[in-house]
Design a protein around this motif. Structure first.
Motif, PDB file in Angstrom:
ATOM      1  N   ASP A 127     -65.875 -59.952  47.752  1.00 26.45           N
ATOM      2  CA  ASP A 127     -65.081 -59.793  46.526  1.00 26.45           C
ATOM      3  C   ASP A 127     -65.472 -58.440  45.930  1.00 26.45           C
ATOM      4  O   ASP A 127     -66.368 -58.340  45.096  1.00 26.45           O
ATOM      5  CB  ASP A 127     -65.362 -60.933  45.551  1.00 26.45           C
ATOM      6  CG  ASP A 127     -64.380 -60.949  44.375  1.00 26.45           C
ATOM      7  OD1 ASP A 127     -63.779 -59.898  44.090  1.00 26.45           O
ATOM      8  OD2 ASP A 127     -64.220 -62.013  43.748  1.00 26.45           O
ATOM      9  N   ILE A 128     -64.781 -57.399  46.386  1.00 29.45           N
ATOM     10  CA  ILE A 128     -65.134 -56.040  45.985  1.00 29.45           C
ATOM     11  C   ILE A 128     -64.820 -55.816  44.514  1.00 29.45           C
ATOM     12  O   ILE A 128     -65.583 -55.149  43.793  1.00 29.45           O
ATOM     13  CB  ILE A 128     -64.393 -55.011  46.862  1.00 29.45           C
ATOM     14  CG1 ILE A 128     -64.610 -55.319  48.350  1.00 29.45           C
ATOM     15  CG2 ILE A 128     -64.874 -53.598  46.555  1.00 29.45           C
ATOM     16  CD1 ILE A 128     -63.773 -54.468  49.290  1.00 29.45           C
ATOM     17  N   ALA A 129     -63.700 -56.360  44.057  1.00 31.79           N
ATOM     18  CA  ALA A 129     -63.309 -56.168  42.656  1.00 31.79           C
ATOM     19  C   ALA A 129     -64.377 -56.705  41.704  1.00 31.79           C
ATOM     20  O   ALA A 129     -64.676 -56.092  40.677  1.00 31.79           O
ATOM     21  CB  ALA A 129     -61.966 -56.851  42.398  1.00 31.79           C
ATOM     22  N   ARG A 130     -64.950 -57.830  42.052  1.00 32.77           N
ATOM     23  CA  ARG A 130     -66.000 -58.405  41.208  1.00 32.77           C
ATOM     24  C   ARG A 130     -67.190 -57.466  41.110  1.00 32.77           C
ATOM     25  O   ARG A 130     -67.781 -57.286  40.043  1.00 32.77           O
ATOM     26  CB  ARG A 130     -66.431 -59.752  41.779  1.00 32.77           C
ATOM     27  CG  ARG A 130     -67.441 -60.490  40.926  1.00 32.77           C
ATOM     28  CD  ARG A 130     -67.718 -61.873  41.493  1.00 32.77           C
ATOM     29  NE  ARG A 130     -68.642 -62.610  40.655  1.00 32.77           N
ATOM     30  CZ  ARG A 130     -69.086 -63.847  40.905  1.00 32.77           C
ATOM     31  NH1 ARG A 130     -68.641 -64.469  41.995  1.00 32.77           N
ATOM     32  NH2 ARG A 130     -69.936 -64.437  40.099  1.00 32.77           N
ATOM     33  N   ALA A 131     -67.555 -56.825  42.221  1.00 31.44           N
ATOM     34  CA  ALA A 131     -68.672 -55.885  42.214  1.00 31.44           C
ATOM     35  C   ALA A 131     -68.357 -54.661  41.366  1.00 31.44           C
ATOM     36  O   ALA A 131     -69.206 -54.164  40.622  1.00 31.44           O
ATOM     37  CB  ALA A 131     -69.008 -55.474  43.643  1.00 31.44           C
ATOM     38  N   VAL A 132     -67.135 -54.148  41.483  1.00 34.75           N
ATOM     39  CA  VAL A 132     -66.743 -52.974  40.695  1.00 34.75           C
ATOM     40  C   VAL A 132     -66.761 -53.313  39.204  1.00 34.75           C
ATOM     41  O   VAL A 132     -67.203 -52.506  38.373  1.00 34.75           O
ATOM     42  CB  VAL A 132     -65.364 -52.460  41.136  1.00 34.75           C
ATOM     43  CG1 VAL A 132     -64.882 -51.347  40.206  1.00 34.75           C
ATOM     44  CG2 VAL A 132     -65.417 -51.953  42.580  1.00 34.75           C
TER      45      VAL A 132
END
Length: 354
Positions: free
Chosen positions: A258-263
């Protein structure tokens, strides 16, 4: 061999290769000779094989054979058998294997495996620290300098200001007045570097180099470094950033992404947007919401944050990534590509000193 029998050493090499590659079903289908184990298990153990290849082949070949054993044929006892670990020579391939299989190890085996992690990380640290020191030996500024030192030579301005002395017939510019730039650390105390690292299995090399890069940047005057690992969860590893061995032993490779969560998490760490570099290190195969990821990155760019989307951060900088998502991120203003750790350090140094 034109019908000639192999000598003793050649036969030993052939047997060592056959022990590994003889289990390849594709080769059997093509009629390539494979090993014949009979009704019982092979009499050659992994320890015997490792001892043999170390004696029979050059180091580069040994590392390739070990890599194939672990990655291609899943021979996990290369890194989970204490007898093997006690005698094996640490190298980057085995470090990756340890990180992928450490969840299979009991405490004693994990202690032995840590030796591999420590040895490889120490070697990486020594090499990368030199590159970081060179990059931060003083970031160039745009101000002229009175000190005529070769490393401060401003070739662009020198050529521009001396074009009047160009001689076409000789195709040379004669320099009457050389120019130099100053190196300054005026703004070093204003910058944050936030590394967001995808810890999915395909990113193992980038995880290792991100940990080492973060450790090398840690403690530099005026550079505040954060390291965040993510899959579907987000873990802030900044507290262990000065100990990359401990940090890597905490990393849990695999899982979704979940890349968006990391960003979104990284965005919350930003104190001064125009003095922040966010390096998102991922293959960009988004398991969450790609649209949200693009919107978040666009928002960072709009507020003045420098966003690097790196498909690889390792010594080869050979990316394998979702080009569609990467293109969408580039379209909203992120810089997309791949870097070696030294190139990332140089980029950070250039921004900090600009």
């Amino acid at each position: 061999m034109a019908g000639q029998a192999l000598g003793a050493e050649g036969a030993a090499r052939d047997a060592a290769l056959d022990w590994l590659y003889g289990r390849d079903e594709d080769q059997r289908g093509r009629g390539v000779r494979s090993r014949h184990g009979g009704d019982g298990p092979s009499v050659v153990t992994t320890v015997d094989w490792l001892d043999g290849i170390t004696r029979l082949f050059p180091r580069e070949t040994v590392e390739r054979l070990q890599r194939d054993a672990v990655e291609r044929y899943q021979i996990h006892d290369v890194v989970t058998d204490p007898t093997v670990l006690a005698r094996i020579e640490p190298n980057p391939t085995l470090l990756k294997a340890v990180l992928r299989t450490k969840h299979l190890m009991d405490p004693e085996v994990l202690r032995l495996a840590r030796r591999i992690v420590e040895a490889v990380v120490r070697d990486l640290m020594e090499r990368l620290a030199t590159e970081v020191r060179q990059a931060f030996s003083g970031a160039r500024s745009r101000n002229p300098s009175r000190f005529r030192v070769a490393r401060n030579f401003d070739i662009r301005r020198t050529l521009r200001e001396n074009l009047a002395h160009y001689r076409p017939q000789e195709r040379k510019v004669y320099v009457e007045t050389p120019y130099f730039v100053a190196r300054t650390r005026r703004h070093l105390d204003r910058w944050q570097v936030i590394l967001l690292v995808d810890q999915s299995g395909s990113m193992t090399g980038s995880v290792i180099h991100s940990a080492v890069t973060a450790a090398c940047l840690w403690g530099l005057p005026g550079v505040r470094t954060h390291l965040v690992a993510f899959d579907t969860d987000v873990v802030d590893l900044t507290s262990d950033i000065d100990d990359p061995v401990e940090l890597l032993m905490r990393v849990q490779l695999g899982g979704g992404t979940d890349i968006a969560r990391a960003v979104a998490f990284g965005a919350q760490l930003i104190e001064q947007p125009r003095r922040t570099i966010v390096a998102l290190i991922s293959d960009f195969y988004e398991g969450g919401d790609p649209g949200r990821l693009v919107r978040l990155v666009h928002g960072l760019v709009e507020q003045g944050t420098k966003v690097l989307c790196l498909a690889a951060l390792d010594e080869q900088a050979t990316p394998d990534y979702d080009r569609h998502t990467a293109q969408r991120l580039a379209d909203v203003g992120a810089a997309v590509g791949a870097m070696t750790p030294g190139e990332l350090a140089a980029f950070v140094a250039e921004q900090v000193g600009g």
